[in-house]
Design a protein around this motif. Structure first.
Motif: not given
Length: 129
Positions: A101-113
């Protein structure tokens, strides 16, 4: 808008802070902002701050690596990484969003950072800057 403001702020900041330190600090602050973006009420401000903090990473990283890598190979690696990153990580962000779901987007971007931060820390150790 915050990305543009971040670029304007990073120019004078780069005169006072070593490029390797600026890139490292920017990525740490971006990762924290993206973690906060997982809280829906805080997401608008957190994404704004993430854009502000990510603004100096590419340009300052290019300057840093151009200074420390001999032979002029740095721009090639920096631009290759800049073009390859979205190609590799966009499908990951999309797949995790579809799964969790959408909640995964910021955490995935955090993982990229955080992945980028690990690369920067490794380069700092390798290049001793």
């Amino acid at each position: 808008m915050s990305f543009t403001i971040g670029r304007l702020i990073s120019a004078p900041l780069a005169l006072r802070v070593a490029p390797a330190h600026l890139v490292t600090g920017a990525l740490v602050l971006a990762a924290v902002s993206l973690a906060v973006a997982a809280i829906p009420a805080a997401a608008p401000l957190a994404y704004t701050l993430a854009g502000l903090f990510l603004a100096p990473v590419f340009t300052t990283g290019l300057v840093w690596l151009t200074r420390v890598l001999p032979g002029g190979a740095a721009p090639t690696f920096v631009f290759a990484g800049a073009f390859l990153g979205p190609v590799l990580f966009s499908p990951v962000v999309g797949a995790l969003r579809d799964t969790f779901g959408p909640a995964a987007i910021p955490l995935t971007l955090m993982g990229v950072a955080l992945f980028d931060l690990a690369i920067v820390i490794g380069l700092r150790r390798l290049l001793r800057t």
